[in-house]
Design a protein around this motif. Structure first.
Motif, PDB file in Angstrom:
ATOM      1  N   VAL A   1      13.503 123.328  -0.022  1.00 28.38           N
ATOM      2  CA  VAL A   1      13.383 124.074  -1.273  1.00 28.38           C
ATOM      3  C   VAL A   1      12.127 124.914  -1.257  1.00 28.38           C
ATOM      4  CG1 VAL A   1      13.009 123.832  -3.739  1.00 28.38           C
ATOM      5  CG2 VAL A   1      14.733 122.455  -2.604  1.00 28.38           C
ATOM      6  N   ARG A   2      11.034 124.365  -0.785  1.00 27.06           N
ATOM      7  CA  ARG A   2       9.773 125.097  -0.756  1.00 27.06           C
ATOM      8  C   ARG A   2       9.872 126.302   0.172  1.00 27.06           C
ATOM      9  NH1 ARG A   2       6.763 128.090  -1.007  1.00 27.06           N
ATOM     10  NH2 ARG A   2       4.531 128.112  -0.993  1.00 27.06           N
ATOM     11  N   GLU A   3      10.516 126.143   1.312  1.00 24.59           N
ATOM     12  CA  GLU A   3      10.638 127.242   2.260  1.00 24.59           C
ATOM     13  C   GLU A   3      11.529 128.353   1.734  1.00 24.59           C
ATOM     14  OE1 GLU A   3       8.895 127.682   5.049  1.00 24.59           O
ATOM     15  OE2 GLU A   3       7.852 125.838   4.574  1.00 24.59           O
ATOM     16  N   ALA A   4      12.443 128.031   0.842  1.00 22.60           N
ATOM     17  CA  ALA A   4      13.353 129.041   0.311  1.00 22.60           C
ATOM     18  C   ALA A   4      12.678 129.926  -0.732  1.00 22.60           C
ATOM     19  CB  ALA A   4      14.577 128.359  -0.305  1.00 22.60           C
ATOM     20  N   LEU A   5      11.526 129.503  -1.231  1.00 25.58           N
ATOM     21  CA  LEU A   5      10.838 130.285  -2.250  1.00 25.58           C
ATOM     22  C   LEU A   5      10.096 131.453  -1.616  1.00 25.58           C
ATOM     23  CD1 LEU A   5       9.504 127.242  -4.260  1.00 25.58           C
ATOM     24  CD2 LEU A   5      11.423 128.702  -4.851  1.00 25.58           C
TER      25      LEU A   5
ATOM     26  N   ALA B   1       7.193 134.211  -0.519  1.00 24.61           N
ATOM     27  CA  ALA B   1       5.890 134.022   0.133  1.00 24.61           C
ATOM     28  C   ALA B   1       4.756 134.002  -0.883  1.00 24.61           C
ATOM     29  CB  ALA B   1       5.664 135.138   1.143  1.00 24.61           C
ATOM     30  N   TRP B   2       4.979 134.560  -2.070  1.00 20.08           N
ATOM     31  CA  TRP B   2       3.920 134.618  -3.083  1.00 20.08           C
ATOM     32  C   TRP B   2       3.868 133.358  -3.935  1.00 20.08           C
ATOM     33  CZ3 TRP B   2       7.438 138.600  -2.299  1.00 20.08           C
ATOM     34  CH2 TRP B   2       6.919 139.681  -1.576  1.00 20.08           C
ATOM     35  N   TYR B   3       4.820 132.483  -3.771  1.00 16.91           N
ATOM     36  CA  TYR B   3       4.887 131.270  -4.584  1.00 16.91           C
ATOM     37  C   TYR B   3       3.826 130.295  -4.084  1.00 16.91           C
ATOM     38  CZ  TYR B   3       7.014 127.383  -7.082  1.00 16.91           C
ATOM     39  OH  TYR B   3       7.253 126.327  -7.905  1.00 16.91           O
ATOM     40  N   LYS B   4       2.826 130.021  -4.896  1.00 19.43           N
ATOM     41  CA  LYS B   4       1.723 129.149  -4.484  1.00 19.43           C
ATOM     42  C   LYS B   4       1.672 127.848  -5.263  1.00 19.43           C
ATOM     43  CE  LYS B   4       0.030 132.116  -1.588  1.00 19.43           C
ATOM     44  NZ  LYS B   4       0.452 131.997  -0.234  1.00 19.43           N
ATOM     45  N   GLU B   5       2.430 127.714  -6.313  1.00 20.94           N
ATOM     46  CA  GLU B   5       2.376 126.512  -7.130  1.00 20.94           C
ATOM     47  C   GLU B   5       3.741 125.857  -7.157  1.00 20.94           C
ATOM     48  OE1 GLU B   5      -0.284 125.216  -8.488  1.00 20.94           O
ATOM     49  OE2 GLU B   5      -1.570 126.834  -7.868  1.00 20.94           O
ATOM     50  N   PRO B   6       3.867 124.574  -7.323  1.00 15.36           N
ATOM     51  CA  PRO B   6       2.815 123.599  -7.510  1.00 15.36           C
ATOM     52  C   PRO B   6       2.146 123.198  -6.201  1.00 15.36           C
ATOM     53  CG  PRO B   6       4.891 122.490  -7.469  1.00 15.36           C
ATOM     54  CD  PRO B   6       5.181 123.959  -7.364  1.00 15.36           C
ATOM     55  N   ILE B   7       2.702 123.632  -5.079  1.00 17.47           N
ATOM     56  CA  ILE B   7       2.158 123.163  -3.821  1.00 17.47           C
ATOM     57  C   ILE B   7       2.314 124.285  -2.796  1.00 17.47           C
ATOM     58  CG2 ILE B   7       4.351 122.050  -3.205  1.00 17.47           C
ATOM     59  CD1 ILE B   7       2.717 119.817  -1.901  1.00 17.47           C
ATOM     60  N   THR B   8       1.252 124.572  -2.083  1.00 17.92           N
ATOM     61  CA  THR B   8       1.288 125.670  -1.120  1.00 17.92           C
ATOM     62  C   THR B   8       2.157 125.299   0.083  1.00 17.92           C
ATOM     63  OG1 THR B   8      -0.648 124.864   0.052  1.00 17.92           O
ATOM     64  CG2 THR B   8      -1.036 126.412  -1.774  1.00 17.92           C
ATOM     65  N   ARG B   9       2.496 126.305   0.865  1.00 19.47           N
ATOM     66  CA  ARG B   9       3.316 126.076   2.057  1.00 19.47           C
ATOM     67  C   ARG B   9       2.615 125.112   3.022  1.00 19.47           C
ATOM     68  NH1 ARG B   9       7.311 129.376   4.098  1.00 19.47           N
ATOM     69  NH2 ARG B   9       6.669 130.927   2.577  1.00 19.47           N
ATOM     70  N   GLU B  10       1.307 125.281   3.187  1.00 16.47           N
ATOM     71  CA  GLU B  10       0.569 124.407   4.093  1.00 16.47           C
ATOM     72  C   GLU B  10       0.584 122.958   3.598  1.00 16.47           C
ATOM     73  OE1 GLU B  10      -0.862 127.265   2.744  1.00 16.47           O
ATOM     74  OE2 GLU B  10      -0.323 128.468   4.494  1.00 16.47           O
ATOM     75  N   ASN B  11       0.350 122.775   2.308  1.00 18.72           N
ATOM     76  CA  ASN B  11       0.392 121.419   1.748  1.00 18.72           C
ATOM     77  C   ASN B  11       1.795 120.830   1.826  1.00 18.72           C
ATOM     78  OD1 ASN B  11      -2.270 120.998   1.228  1.00 18.72           O
ATOM     79  ND2 ASN B  11      -2.156 121.487  -0.948  1.00 18.72           N
ATOM     80  N   MET B  12       2.830 121.645   1.638  1.00 15.77           N
ATOM     81  CA  MET B  12       4.200 121.142   1.737  1.00 15.77           C
ATOM     82  C   MET B  12       4.486 120.699   3.176  1.00 15.77           C
ATOM     83  SD  MET B  12       6.933 120.307   0.197  1.00 15.77           S
ATOM     84  CE  MET B  12       7.002 121.127  -1.365  1.00 15.77           C
TER      85      MET B  12
ATOM     86  N   ARG C   1      -3.628 113.508  -5.915  1.00 10.75           N
ATOM     87  CA  ARG C   1      -4.891 114.260  -5.859  1.00 10.75           C
ATOM     88  C   ARG C   1      -5.043 114.999  -4.530  1.00 10.75           C
ATOM     89  NH1 ARG C   1      -8.643 109.909  -8.973  1.00 10.75           N
ATOM     90  NH2 ARG C   1      -7.961 110.514 -11.056  1.00 10.75           N
ATOM     91  N   ASN C   2      -4.638 114.358  -3.451  1.00  8.08           N
ATOM     92  CA  ASN C   2      -4.753 114.960  -2.129  1.00  8.08           C
ATOM     93  C   ASN C   2      -3.937 116.255  -2.033  1.00  8.08           C
ATOM     94  OD1 ASN C   2      -5.389 115.300   0.584  1.00  8.08           O
ATOM     95  ND2 ASN C   2      -3.727 113.985   1.268  1.00  8.08           N
ATOM     96  N   PHE C   3      -2.737 116.245  -2.619  1.00 11.10           N
ATOM     97  CA  PHE C   3      -1.875 117.427  -2.567  1.00 11.10           C
ATOM     98  C   PHE C   3      -1.971 118.279  -3.832  1.00 11.10           C
ATOM     99  CE2 PHE C   3       0.001 114.503   0.496  1.00 11.10           C
ATOM    100  CZ  PHE C   3       0.039 115.326   1.602  1.00 11.10           C
ATOM    101  N   ARG C   4      -2.883 117.905  -4.745  1.00 10.25           N
ATOM    102  CA  ARG C   4      -3.144 118.629  -5.996  1.00 10.25           C
ATOM    103  C   ARG C   4      -1.878 118.832  -6.829  1.00 10.25           C
ATOM    104  NH1 ARG C   4      -6.173 122.480  -2.563  1.00 10.25           N
ATOM    105  NH2 ARG C   4      -4.465 123.828  -3.093  1.00 10.25           N
ATOM    106  N   VAL C   5      -1.144 117.748  -7.052  1.00 20.30           N
ATOM    107  CA  VAL C   5       0.085 117.806  -7.848  1.00 20.30           C
ATOM    108  C   VAL C   5       0.083 116.737  -8.943  1.00 20.30           C
ATOM    109  CG1 VAL C   5       1.541 118.891  -6.088  1.00 20.30           C
ATOM    110  CG2 VAL C   5       1.284 116.407  -6.105  1.00 20.30           C
ATOM    111  N   GLU C   6      -1.100 116.484  -9.518  1.00 20.83           N
ATOM    112  CA  GLU C   6      -1.200 115.429 -10.522  1.00 20.83           C
ATOM    113  C   GLU C   6      -0.228 115.642 -11.680  1.00 20.83           C
ATOM    114  OE1 GLU C   6      -3.845 117.108  -9.302  1.00 20.83           O
ATOM    115  OE2 GLU C   6      -5.516 115.745  -8.941  1.00 20.83           O
TER     116      GLU C   6
END
Length: 182
Positions: free
Chosen positions: A20-24, A26-37, A104-109
């Motif tokens: 799902v994250r990859e289908a979004l 390139a400008w989609y940064k929330e709730p979790i960036t591509r690197e964090n995903m 907290r580690n992935f900033r998705v509280e």
């Protein structure tokens, strides 16, 4: 979600956060960036264990995944997913410190907080350490507006622009009053 009957029992496999994250865009940064995903997916695949020939997540990571899955893939909607979250909170094996640490580690509280809060309120389950995931009052208020507008109380598409905005303002006002009273 892949569903299949095995020996007369319905088995549902639902692992698609990265897809799902990859289908979004390139400008989609929330709730979790591509690197964090990517890091999260690698982490979840690394901690999976095998039970009866199936790869499954440990209880803490499974609960974390269910909350993120509800918010990212299902848009915060789904009583079935909330029931699964409520059932997962009842496990004696959930390490709540680990759940908070992952959030907290992935900033998705906030994306963990709301599904746990809804499960607690709907199914009367105990969720220890919920307040450690609680957003700031301003973010909480703004999130409630968005959540009410897009997930819990949606306007009919046929309603006009003005009525949708009035609906949003009324819901926001009610939430502010209810938050002040509680």
């Amino acid at each position: 979600t892949y569903v299949k009957r095995i020996y007369g029992r319905k088995v549902s496999i639902d692992l698609h956060l990265l897809a799902v994250r990859e289908a979004l865009t390139a400008w989609y940064k929330e709730p979790i960036t591509r690197e964090n995903m990517n890091r999260l997916t690698d982490y979840l695949l690394g901690v999976q264990i095998w039970k009866r020939g199936w790869p499954v997540l440990p209880d803490s990571e499974g609960l974390f995944y269910l909350c993120l899955n509800l918010m990212i893939h299902h848009g915060g909607r789904g009583i079935y997913q909330l029931a699964n979250i409520a059932r997962a909170t009842q496990s004696k094996q959930v390490d709540w410190r680990e759940v908070v640490s992952l959030a907290r580690n992935f900033r998705v509280e906030s994306y963990i907080y709301f599904p746990l809060l809804w499960s607690q309120r709907l199914f009367k389950v105990k969720v220890p350490m919920l307040n450690r995931l609680r957003p700031t009052p301003v973010r909480l208020w703004l999130a409630k507006l968005v959540i009410n507008r897009w997930t819990i109380m949606r306007s009919k598409p046929s309603s006009g622009w003005l009525w949708r905005k009035i609906n949003l303002l009324v819901i926001g006002y009610l939430r502010v009053v209810l938050s002040a009273l509680s």
